[in-house]
Design an enzyme around this catalytic site. Structure first.
Site, PDB file in Angstrom:
ATOM      1  N   ARG A  92     -27.783  14.233  -9.404  1.00  0.00           N
ATOM      2  CA  ARG A  92     -26.332  14.332  -9.603  1.00  0.00           C
ATOM      3  C   ARG A  92     -26.017  13.853 -11.028  1.00  0.00           C
ATOM      4  NH1 ARG A  92     -22.364  10.898  -5.693  1.00  0.00           N
ATOM      5  NH2 ARG A  92     -23.358   9.142  -6.766  1.00  0.00           N
ATOM      6  N   PRO A  93     -25.302  14.670 -11.804  1.00  0.00           N
ATOM      7  CA  PRO A  93     -24.990  14.253 -13.179  1.00  0.00           C
ATOM      8  C   PRO A  93     -24.262  12.915 -13.195  1.00  0.00           C
ATOM      9  CG  PRO A  93     -24.305  16.534 -12.799  1.00  0.00           C
ATOM     10  CD  PRO A  93     -24.708  15.982 -11.471  1.00  0.00           C
ATOM     11  N   SER A 129     -16.083  -3.132 -11.332  1.00  0.00           N
ATOM     12  CA  SER A 129     -17.222  -2.387 -10.786  1.00  0.00           C
ATOM     13  C   SER A 129     -18.434  -2.550 -11.685  1.00  0.00           C
ATOM     14  CB  SER A 129     -16.839  -0.911 -10.701  1.00  0.00           C
ATOM     15  OG  SER A 129     -17.977  -0.119 -10.469  1.00  0.00           O
ATOM     16  N   PHE A 183      -6.304  -4.529  -5.299  1.00  0.00           N
ATOM     17  CA  PHE A 183      -7.265  -3.461  -4.974  1.00  0.00           C
ATOM     18  C   PHE A 183      -6.703  -2.069  -5.268  1.00  0.00           C
ATOM     19  CE2 PHE A 183      -8.501  -6.846  -1.935  1.00  0.00           C
ATOM     20  CZ  PHE A 183      -9.851  -6.922  -2.214  1.00  0.00           C
ATOM     21  N   TYR A 192     -12.533   7.254 -14.489  1.00  0.00           N
ATOM     22  CA  TYR A 192     -12.511   6.168 -13.486  1.00  0.00           C
ATOM     23  C   TYR A 192     -13.201   4.931 -14.035  1.00  0.00           C
ATOM     24  CZ  TYR A 192     -14.444   3.198  -9.901  1.00  0.00           C
ATOM     25  OH  TYR A 192     -14.835   2.090  -9.209  1.00  0.00           O
ATOM     26  N   LYS A 244     -11.800   0.798 -15.275  1.00  0.00           N
ATOM     27  CA  LYS A 244     -12.302  -0.545 -14.933  1.00  0.00           C
ATOM     28  C   LYS A 244     -12.562  -1.352 -16.211  1.00  0.00           C
ATOM     29  CE  LYS A 244     -11.885   0.031 -10.608  1.00  0.00           C
ATOM     30  NZ  LYS A 244     -10.773  -0.637  -9.936  1.00  0.00           N
ATOM     31  N   ASP A 254       0.873  -1.176   0.000  1.00  0.00           N
ATOM     32  CA  ASP A 254       0.000   0.000   0.000  1.00  0.00           C
ATOM     33  C   ASP A 254       0.912   1.229   0.000  1.00  0.00           C
ATOM     34  OD1 ASP A 254      -3.265   0.229   1.164  1.00  0.00           O
ATOM     35  OD2 ASP A 254      -2.048   2.036   0.875  1.00  0.00           O
ATOM     36  N   ARG A 266     -29.895   1.138  -5.803  1.00  0.00           N
ATOM     37  CA  ARG A 266     -28.588   0.484  -5.889  1.00  0.00           C
ATOM     38  C   ARG A 266     -28.635  -0.815  -5.099  1.00  0.00           C
ATOM     39  NH1 ARG A 266     -28.333   4.025  -8.843  1.00  0.00           N
ATOM     40  NH2 ARG A 266     -26.775   5.661  -9.165  1.00  0.00           N
ATOM     41  N   LYS A 270     -10.439   5.882  -6.908  1.00  0.00           N
ATOM     42  CA  LYS A 270     -11.854   5.550  -7.145  1.00  0.00           C
ATOM     43  C   LYS A 270     -12.817   6.725  -7.087  1.00  0.00           C
ATOM     44  CE  LYS A 270     -12.737   4.483  -2.346  1.00  0.00           C
ATOM     45  NZ  LYS A 270     -13.367   3.690  -1.334  1.00  0.00           N
ATOM     46  N   ASP A 276       4.865   2.277  -3.916  1.00  0.00           N
ATOM     47  CA  ASP A 276       3.998   2.823  -4.953  1.00  0.00           C
ATOM     48  C   ASP A 276       4.140   1.959  -6.201  1.00  0.00           C
ATOM     49  OD1 ASP A 276       2.785   4.413  -6.982  1.00  0.00           O
ATOM     50  OD2 ASP A 276       2.938   6.116  -5.586  1.00  0.00           O
TER      51      ASP A 276
HETATM   52  C1  UD1 Z   1     -20.295   5.661  -7.189  1.00  0.00           C
HETATM   53  C2  UD1 Z   1     -19.746   5.944  -8.541  1.00  0.00           C
HETATM   54  C3  UD1 Z   1     -19.339   4.629  -9.160  1.00  0.00           C
HETATM   55  C4  UD1 Z   1     -18.277   3.976  -8.300  1.00  0.00           C
HETATM   56  C5  UD1 Z   1     -18.778   3.841  -6.887  1.00  0.00           C
HETATM   57  C6  UD1 Z   1     -17.592   3.465  -6.019  1.00  0.00           C
HETATM   58  C7  UD1 Z   1     -20.838   7.979  -9.379  1.00  0.00           C
HETATM   59  C8  UD1 Z   1     -21.864   8.522 -10.309  1.00  0.00           C
HETATM   60  N1  UD1 Z   1     -20.731   6.620  -9.354  1.00  0.00           N
HETATM   61  O1  UD1 Z   1     -21.422   4.769  -7.307  1.00  0.00           O
HETATM   62  O2  UD1 Z   1     -18.818   4.828 -10.455  1.00  0.00           O
HETATM   63  O3  UD1 Z   1     -17.969   2.706  -8.803  1.00  0.00           O
HETATM   64  O4  UD1 Z   1     -19.286   5.077  -6.386  1.00  0.00           O
HETATM   65  O5  UD1 Z   1     -17.923   3.481  -4.671  1.00  0.00           O
HETATM   66  O6  UD1 Z   1     -20.170   8.699  -8.695  1.00  0.00           O
HETATM   67  N2  UD1 Z   1     -26.497   9.867  -3.082  1.00  0.00           N
HETATM   68  C9  UD1 Z   1     -27.223  10.906  -2.524  1.00  0.00           C
HETATM   69  N3  UD1 Z   1     -26.561  11.821  -1.763  1.00  0.00           N
HETATM   70  C10 UD1 Z   1     -25.223  11.758  -1.523  1.00  0.00           C
HETATM   71  C11 UD1 Z   1     -24.484  10.688  -2.083  1.00  0.00           C
HETATM   72  C12 UD1 Z   1     -25.146   9.758  -2.871  1.00  0.00           C
HETATM   73  O7  UD1 Z   1     -28.436  10.998  -2.726  1.00  0.00           O
HETATM   74  O8  UD1 Z   1     -24.685  12.636  -0.845  1.00  0.00           O
HETATM   75  C13 UD1 Z   1     -27.194   8.852  -3.895  1.00  0.00           C
HETATM   76  C14 UD1 Z   1     -26.712   8.785  -5.327  1.00  0.00           C
HETATM   77  O9  UD1 Z   1     -27.433   9.656  -6.143  1.00  0.00           O
HETATM   78  C15 UD1 Z   1     -26.971   7.315  -5.659  1.00  0.00           C
HETATM   79  C16 UD1 Z   1     -26.818   6.594  -4.318  1.00  0.00           C
HETATM   80  O10 UD1 Z   1     -26.936   7.602  -3.321  1.00  0.00           O
HETATM   81  O11 UD1 Z   1     -28.295   7.153  -6.071  1.00  0.00           O
HETATM   82  C17 UD1 Z   1     -25.487   5.904  -4.169  1.00  0.00           C
HETATM   83  O12 UD1 Z   1     -24.447   6.830  -4.446  1.00  0.00           O
HETATM   84  P1  UD1 Z   1     -22.917   6.479  -4.235  1.00  0.00           P
HETATM   85  O13 UD1 Z   1     -22.712   5.940  -2.879  1.00  0.00           O
HETATM   86  O14 UD1 Z   1     -22.104   7.663  -4.649  1.00  0.00           O
HETATM   87  O15 UD1 Z   1     -22.660   5.255  -5.234  1.00  0.00           O
HETATM   88  P2  UD1 Z   1     -22.846   5.183  -6.826  1.00  0.00           P
HETATM   89  O16 UD1 Z   1     -23.193   6.478  -7.415  1.00  0.00           O
HETATM   90  O17 UD1 Z   1     -23.770   4.063  -7.091  1.00  0.00           O
END
Ligand code: UD1
Length: 338
Positions: free
Chosen positions: A296-297, A125, A81, A150, A154, A31, A232, A85, A58
């Site tokens: 979120r975009p 992922s 790992f 990112y 993958k 690490d 999710r 990310k 590294d």
């Molecule tokens: C995100 C990454 C994904 C990556 C993964 C690693 C994005 C768009 N995707 O997944 O590529 O592999 O992390 O851990 O960044 N949410 C909220 N409020 C917050 C944070 C999240 O509403 O403050 C919502 C998001 O809109 C989503 C869900 O919670 O619907 C999960 O979000 P998150 O934990 O960031 O995971 P992913 O977006 O699925």
């Protein structure tokens, strides 16, 4: 039997080291401490009673990678790992991501290609599926154009391993496509330690619950889902860690059907953002301060795994519920803020 775990002090890496040690494997961790602290070693040792060998290094230093494998010729398998990310950071600094996630992978595979026999497990992922056309998502679902550098690392990472395995039959590899890993070890000796403001949902929830953040923003409630929030597949990190040991054993016991295989790792259940908040409130007894915000975009509407392949071929199934995972995440948050 000696196993190298790169990024072994990180969130998923540290939990996997624990599971490996508990199964009797001897673990060597590499690490660079870029996103983890050395105290994670103590957390691992507190759980297992065994101190893993630790090499601060590294992996972008090709010569050091070469030297490491010469010094450790008895390594029987590698679980890789070590990678960056953060989706947003990868958009800002794509070359950093290609160097961290791709160059290091190439250097390790170059070393493994010299061996008579090598086993390699790769952290991939569910991001490779983008917004899948069909749910739940099987491994056969098409890989969609990546939304970020990112995500692209993958996809490209998987292709590099596939192409290498195609020509090098001494190399046996498995790519594991994680859905959303959450939670912490139930002992609360190790867990997730995001640096700065967490980007992911669960650490943001627990930090809000503990008072470190004012309010959670729920990114959109007008999605075409039952309650309007995104869905999710949240998987307990200990379940995920166990899957790595099972995948490694599959290769060691020559149970793999091809020398490159891909598996989804999820629970098979989809949960909405509001359901995750509900679970947190239930297990913690706290009321969470949140508001509905803009989408979120880049977020997909829904993603959850078809886990049939992992269930049947690996003989592995996620055991923990969302409440179990949230309980462990909350216990961990309370411990680290003390
Ligand atoms: C995100 C990454 C994904 C990556 C993964 C690693 C994005 C768009 N995707 O997944 O590529 O592999 O992390 O851990 O960044 N949410 C909220 N409020 C917050 C944070 C999240 O509403 O403050 C919502 C998001 O809109 C989503 C869900 O919670 O619907 C999960 O979000 P998150 O934990 O960031 O995971 P992913 O977006 O699925």
């Amino acid at each position: 039997m000696k196993i190298l775990v790169t990024g072994g002090l990180g969130f998923i890496g540290s939990h996997t080291v624990v599971e490996l040690q508990q199964k009797g494997f001897e673990v060597v961790i590499i690490d660079n401490l870029s996103n983890a602290g050395i105290e994670v070693l103590e957390g691992i040792t507190a759980i297992t009673g065994k101190v893993p060998e630790f090499v601060k290094m590294d992996l972008r230093d090709k010569q050091k990678v070469n030297q490491f494998f010469r010094d450790h010729s008895d390594i029987e398998g590698v679980i890789h790992f070590a990678a960056s990310k953060a989706v947003g950071e990868s958009v800002e600094n794509p070359l950093l991501y290609y160097e961290n996630n791709i160059s290091t992978l190439v250097y390790i595979l170059q070393e493994l290609s010299k061996k008579d026999r090598a086993r390699f497990i790769f952290s991939s992922s569910c991001t490779v599926y983008g917004q899948a056309d069909e749910l739940p998502i099987t491994e056969g679902a098409p890989v969609k154009p990546a939304e970020s550098p990112y995500g692209n690392t993958k996809q490209v990472g998987e292709e590099i391993i596939r192409d290498t395995c195609n020509i090098n039959k001494n190399l046996e590899a498995i790519a594991l496509r994680y859905f959303n890993p959450i939670g912490a070890h139930p002992s609360a000796h190790i867990g997730e330690l995001p640096i700065g403001v967490p980007q992911n949902l669960v650490p943001f929830i627990t930090q809000t619950g503990i008072g470190l953040r004012e309010q959670l923003a729920v990114f959109g409630d007008d999605y075409p889902t039952e309650d309007g929030t995104c869905i999710r597949d949240y998987i307990h990190v200990v379940d995920l860690a166990k899957a790595h040991v099972v995948a490694l054993e599959r290769l060691l016991n020559k149970k793999n059907k091809e020398n490159y295989e891909v598996f989804n790792l999820g629970t098979g259940r989809g949960s909405s953002v509001l359901e995750v908040i509900g679970s947190f409130e239930r297990v913690s007894g706290e009321k969470l301060n949140y508001r509905i915000a803009e989408r979120r975009p880049g977020d997909v509407i829904a993603a959850y795994a078809d886990t049939t392949k992992a269930n049947n071929e690996l003989g592995w199934k996620a055991q923990s519920s969302l409440d179990d995972a949230m309980t462990s995440a909350w216990k961990w948050e309370q411990k680290i803020r003390k």
